[in-house]
Enzyme design. Sequence first.
Site, short mmCIF file in Angstrom:
data_model
loop_
_atom_site.label_atom_id
_atom_site.label_comp_id
_atom_site.label_asym_id
_atom_site.label_seq_id
_atom_site.Cartn_x
_atom_site.Cartn_y
_atom_site.Cartn_z
N TYR A 214 -25.88 -13.71 -13.44
CA TYR A 214 -24.53 -14.16 -13.11
C TYR A 214 -23.86 -14.79 -14.32
O TYR A 214 -24.44 -15.64 -14.99
CB TYR A 214 -24.57 -15.17 -11.97
CG TYR A 214 -24.94 -14.60 -10.62
CD1 TYR A 214 -24.07 -13.74 -9.95
CD2 TYR A 214 -26.16 -14.91 -10.03
CE1 TYR A 214 -24.42 -13.22 -8.71
CE2 TYR A 214 -26.51 -14.39 -8.80
CZ TYR A 214 -25.64 -13.54 -8.15
OH TYR A 214 -25.98 -13.01 -6.93
N MET B 111 -18.69 -9.43 -3.83
CA MET B 111 -18.68 -10.45 -4.87
C MET B 111 -20.02 -10.54 -5.60
O MET B 111 -20.17 -11.35 -6.51
CB MET B 111 -18.36 -11.83 -4.26
CG MET B 111 -17.02 -11.91 -3.53
SD MET B 111 -15.58 -11.68 -4.60
CE MET B 111 -15.15 -9.96 -4.25
N ASP B 112 -20.99 -9.72 -5.20
CA ASP B 112 -22.34 -9.84 -5.77
C ASP B 112 -22.66 -8.70 -6.73
O ASP B 112 -23.82 -8.34 -6.90
CB ASP B 112 -23.39 -9.88 -4.65
CG ASP B 112 -24.68 -10.55 -5.09
OD1 ASP B 112 -24.60 -11.54 -5.84
OD2 ASP B 112 -25.76 -10.07 -4.70
N GLY B 113 -21.65 -8.13 -7.38
CA GLY B 113 -21.87 -7.09 -8.36
C GLY B 113 -22.23 -7.70 -9.70
O GLY B 113 -21.38 -7.88 -10.57
#
Length: 447
Positions: free
Chosen positions: A255, A297-299
């Site tokens: 992230y 949103m978790d790409g």
Amino acid sequence: MTKELFVYIAGRKIGTLDEVNESLRFRYEDSYRKDPSAIPLSSWIPLREDETVGAPVRNYFENLLPEGDLRDLISKAIQVSKENVFGFLEHFGGDMAGNLSILLPGEEPGQRRYLPIPRPLILEWSENHSGKPLVLQAKDSRLSISGAQDKISLYLDSSGEFYLPVGDAPSTHILKPDIRFREGMSHSSLNEAFVMKLAEKIGMDVPQTEYLPEIRSVLVKRYDRTWPEDSSGPIGRIKQEDLCQLSDVLSNKKYEAEGGLTLSQCFGLVRKHSTQPGPDTIRLIGWLAFNGAVGNMDGHAKNLSMLTNRDKTVRLAPFYDLMSTTIYPELSRKMAFRIGGENRPEWLMSRHWKRFADEMEIKSPLVFRTIENIIGKVQKELPSVKLEIENLALSESERTFLDKLTRHIEKSATMANRLQIATKGRTSERDRELPHEEEEEKIIGPS
């Protein structure tokens, strides 16, 4: 006595993994290292060195393990520290992501052993387990590392029966039951199946995906495998490295907000390693636009990988782990990457995409045509994908969730279109189409 693990590619031993002075060490076999056709594990573990010790080895192999909460759960179940990469690989090796298999001394490669696993057992496990890996309930402890996660590596035979691979036997599919170790993620497998089908419908490169309502799971065909013309022939493996491996960082750097990879770094890695950087750059822009349109949103960086084919051509792997995360209030409302400095989808506008184009040194008309094409197709194909899923034998709860998910994505795509595209003005239908491949290399450059 030093413990060792042997690393194989296509049944050939290429090296040895062990620990020296509390650091991981990898040593290539001389015969492999000197083979002109050999491909290194990683650019950070080069063939020119007979051994590599420390961070590059740890970072590469650590990225093959489960991440985050799942690693914590498995760590407690097998009583191995979550930081002990070697210990995890001792318990789970065999069939890894990409083209590797990792075996204990004395284990023979190429055995192709499989344990049958009835579908009712999968359903019972997924509904009743408390984070305990399915493979730990089996009698054979050297099963695939993927089987120790909330997803299961399986071999699917011609009659549709499931088997767990043992040793280095290759799997053909990944089965992902509903996520139950996290609160508030109901019908996660239906969510992923719907979003993956939607991506396929609009022409994105994604693996073949199927929803299995009888066991409330999504079945994904592996893209890092090759398939023989003869069904009795061996399944092959394709080399894969995710972007964390390619950049020599641990999985906890996936992230951007945690000091991990940025979009600029990701695009740089793809351009550096791909043998078709133009098409892959466009695909990566489309992936960003799709994530925004469906509310994913978790790409992050570990959801992007590069495949190296046997002819040594390298390309961006098909996209995977796509789902609408914003439908779950408990999950983050911010994108994994900042686009032009913005990571809040409700604030992402055309000026941010223009800034993104400048930062990536991509011509802005290409960026806007790509995102307009993606968002428009998402809006157009939503009803047909919903109808396709509705034709399955869904429960009332699943049908209710499917209705909610469709409305949610429709709203998300409408917002993305209004904020990111409408302010640029409408282009003609001809301009909306993506460029042909021969044009792609010419378009990428300073905007």
